[in-house]
Write a protein that holds these residues in place. Sequence first.
Motif, PDB file in Angstrom:
ATOM      1  N   ILE A  48       0.848  -1.186   0.000  1.00  0.00           N
ATOM      2  CA  ILE A  48       0.000   0.000   0.000  1.00  0.00           C
ATOM      3  C   ILE A  48       0.885   1.238   0.000  1.00  0.00           C
ATOM      4  O   ILE A  48       1.830   1.329   0.786  1.00  0.00           O
ATOM      5  CB  ILE A  48      -0.908   0.042   1.243  1.00  0.00           C
ATOM      6  N   ALA A  49       0.586   2.179  -0.859  1.00  0.00           N
ATOM      7  CA  ALA A  49       1.202   3.500  -0.773  1.00  0.00           C
ATOM      8  C   ALA A  49       0.187   4.420  -0.119  1.00  0.00           C
ATOM      9  O   ALA A  49      -0.882   4.668  -0.684  1.00  0.00           O
ATOM     10  CB  ALA A  49       1.594   4.023  -2.149  1.00  0.00           C
ATOM     11  N   ALA A  50       0.504   4.905   1.082  1.00  0.00           N
ATOM     12  CA  ALA A  50      -0.371   5.826   1.806  1.00  0.00           C
ATOM     13  C   ALA A  50       0.109   7.236   1.527  1.00  0.00           C
ATOM     14  O   ALA A  50       1.020   7.745   2.180  1.00  0.00           O
ATOM     15  CB  ALA A  50      -0.339   5.525   3.299  1.00  0.00           C
ATOM     16  N   VAL A  51      -0.511   7.850   0.533  1.00  0.00           N
ATOM     17  CA  VAL A  51      -0.053   9.146   0.032  1.00  0.00           C
ATOM     18  C   VAL A  51      -0.714  10.242   0.860  1.00  0.00           C
ATOM     19  O   VAL A  51      -1.856  10.623   0.634  1.00  0.00           O
ATOM     20  CB  VAL A  51      -0.368   9.297  -1.475  1.00  0.00           C
TER      21      VAL A  51
ATOM     22  N   HIS B  11      -9.457   9.650   0.607  1.00  0.00           N
ATOM     23  CA  HIS B  11     -10.184   9.835   1.858  1.00  0.00           C
ATOM     24  C   HIS B  11      -9.945  11.237   2.402  1.00  0.00           C
ATOM     25  O   HIS B  11      -8.900  11.858   2.128  1.00  0.00           O
ATOM     26  CB  HIS B  11      -9.742   8.811   2.899  1.00  0.00           C
ATOM     27  N   ALA B  12     -10.922  11.722   3.154  1.00  0.00           N
ATOM     28  CA  ALA B  12     -10.758  13.009   3.821  1.00  0.00           C
ATOM     29  C   ALA B  12      -9.512  12.975   4.701  1.00  0.00           C
ATOM     30  O   ALA B  12      -9.203  11.953   5.319  1.00  0.00           O
ATOM     31  CB  ALA B  12     -11.989  13.312   4.667  1.00  0.00           C
ATOM     32  N   ASP B  13      -8.826  14.097   4.753  1.00  0.00           N
ATOM     33  CA  ASP B  13      -7.565  14.147   5.487  1.00  0.00           C
ATOM     34  C   ASP B  13      -7.730  13.693   6.933  1.00  0.00           C
ATOM     35  O   ASP B  13      -6.902  12.932   7.455  1.00  0.00           O
ATOM     36  CB  ASP B  13      -6.978  15.560   5.449  1.00  0.00           C
ATOM     37  N   ASP B  14      -8.804  14.140   7.575  1.00  0.00           N
ATOM     38  CA  ASP B  14      -8.964  13.822   8.996  1.00  0.00           C
ATOM     39  C   ASP B  14      -9.386  12.376   9.242  1.00  0.00           C
ATOM     40  O   ASP B  14      -9.326  11.892  10.375  1.00  0.00           O
ATOM     41  CB  ASP B  14      -9.939  14.791   9.668  1.00  0.00           C
ATOM     42  N   ALA B  15      -9.793  11.674   8.183  1.00  0.00           N
ATOM     43  CA  ALA B  15     -10.169  10.266   8.319  1.00  0.00           C
ATOM     44  C   ALA B  15      -9.126   9.331   7.719  1.00  0.00           C
ATOM     45  O   ALA B  15      -9.278   8.105   7.788  1.00  0.00           O
ATOM     46  CB  ALA B  15     -11.523  10.021   7.645  1.00  0.00           C
ATOM     47  N   PHE B  16      -8.085   9.908   7.160  1.00  0.00           N
ATOM     48  CA  PHE B  16      -7.137   9.120   6.365  1.00  0.00           C
ATOM     49  C   PHE B  16      -6.467   8.014   7.177  1.00  0.00           C
ATOM     50  O   PHE B  16      -6.418   6.855   6.747  1.00  0.00           O
ATOM     51  CB  PHE B  16      -6.078  10.040   5.756  1.00  0.00           C
TER      52      PHE B  16
ATOM     53  N   ASP C 273      -7.388   6.440   9.845  1.00  0.00           N
ATOM     54  CA  ASP C 273      -8.320   5.365  10.181  1.00  0.00           C
ATOM     55  C   ASP C 273      -8.664   4.514   8.959  1.00  0.00           C
ATOM     56  O   ASP C 273      -8.772   3.281   9.047  1.00  0.00           O
ATOM     57  CB  ASP C 273      -9.598   5.939  10.787  1.00  0.00           C
ATOM     58  N   GLU C 274      -8.834   5.155   7.809  1.00  0.00           N
ATOM     59  CA  GLU C 274      -9.175   4.420   6.591  1.00  0.00           C
ATOM     60  C   GLU C 274      -8.009   3.538   6.145  1.00  0.00           C
ATOM     61  O   GLU C 274      -8.206   2.394   5.701  1.00  0.00           O
ATOM     62  CB  GLU C 274      -9.560   5.396   5.482  1.00  0.00           C
ATOM     63  N   VAL C 275      -6.790   4.065   6.247  1.00  0.00           N
ATOM     64  CA  VAL C 275      -5.619   3.255   5.893  1.00  0.00           C
ATOM     65  C   VAL C 275      -5.503   2.074   6.848  1.00  0.00           C
ATOM     66  O   VAL C 275      -5.237   0.935   6.430  1.00  0.00           O
ATOM     67  CB  VAL C 275      -4.332   4.104   5.909  1.00  0.00           C
TER      68      VAL C 275
ATOM     69  N   VAL D 112      -5.388  -1.797   5.796  1.00  0.00           N
ATOM     70  CA  VAL D 112      -4.279  -2.643   6.224  1.00  0.00           C
ATOM     71  C   VAL D 112      -4.801  -3.864   6.971  1.00  0.00           C
ATOM     72  O   VAL D 112      -4.372  -5.005   6.723  1.00  0.00           O
ATOM     73  CB  VAL D 112      -3.297  -1.838   7.110  1.00  0.00           C
ATOM     74  N   GLY D 113      -5.733  -3.642   7.875  1.00  0.00           N
ATOM     75  CA  GLY D 113      -6.290  -4.746   8.637  1.00  0.00           C
ATOM     76  C   GLY D 113      -6.985  -5.763   7.753  1.00  0.00           C
ATOM     77  O   GLY D 113      -6.871  -6.984   7.972  1.00  0.00           O
TER      78      GLY D 113
END
Length: 262
Positions: free
Chosen positions: A103-106, A185-190, A192-194, A198-199
């Motif tokens: 995963i690339a978490a940009v 994803h929204a910045d403030d939710a990023f 948690d979404e990543v 991952v999970g």
Amino acid sequence: MSNHDVLVDLTDGVLRITLNRPERLNAVTTETLDSVAEALDKHAGDRAVRVAVLSGTGRAFCTGADLSASKEKAESTGPADASTIDAANRLVGTMRAFPRPVIAAVNGPAAGVGVSLALGADLTVATESSYFLLAFTKVGLMPDGGATALVAASIGRARALKMALLAERLPATEALAAGLIAQVHADDAFADEVAALVGRLAAGPSDAFAATKSAINDATLGQLDPAFARERAGQLELLASADFAEGVAAFLEKRSAQFGRA
């Protein structure tokens, strides 16, 4: 294995690799790229690894090659060589071959070879505020790190040429709509979404993921290795050009480049 510029952590089956040069907006050097590739190589055969995540510290994912370091190297050792290009190609190839999902978490701008690192992953997820920028022509260069193949394979020739020739920012939401990346994803939710993604991958069937990843990459990225070779040859010529010297000088001096005036 960690050093100051690259942080590596393996916890609960998740291999986290973080570019840690926030003061340079995670611009990379040959050594930085090699460190990331070595971390992946070290864990490629580790069955405890279920998923790998590449991210950046601070407000950027990766803003490309560190031009300040490149200029200093040229001044001390002579004209630029292929070491950084080779390191980028090695890393993107290693990401493609890694037997677990990457995963690339940009989390911010992905520019220059940072685009290659983002798209070399299997799933590229980004914050709404991030963007993708093939900035190479701004300094008299061409895309490298496999970008000429990775971008075209994702969004087609016309959009790839627009990104590469005009060197314009592509906002994350537009990148998603074009098919360049997988999620926004929204910045403030990023975070948690990543974590949720991952999970989900960590709990999934690793061998099936490996076979699926390999098959789709083989079907869609058959031109990646030839692209590495073409980009390397073209970039070495451009690195010796007057336009590149002017482009770097203009970048460091924060002015518009004046190309073709040598």
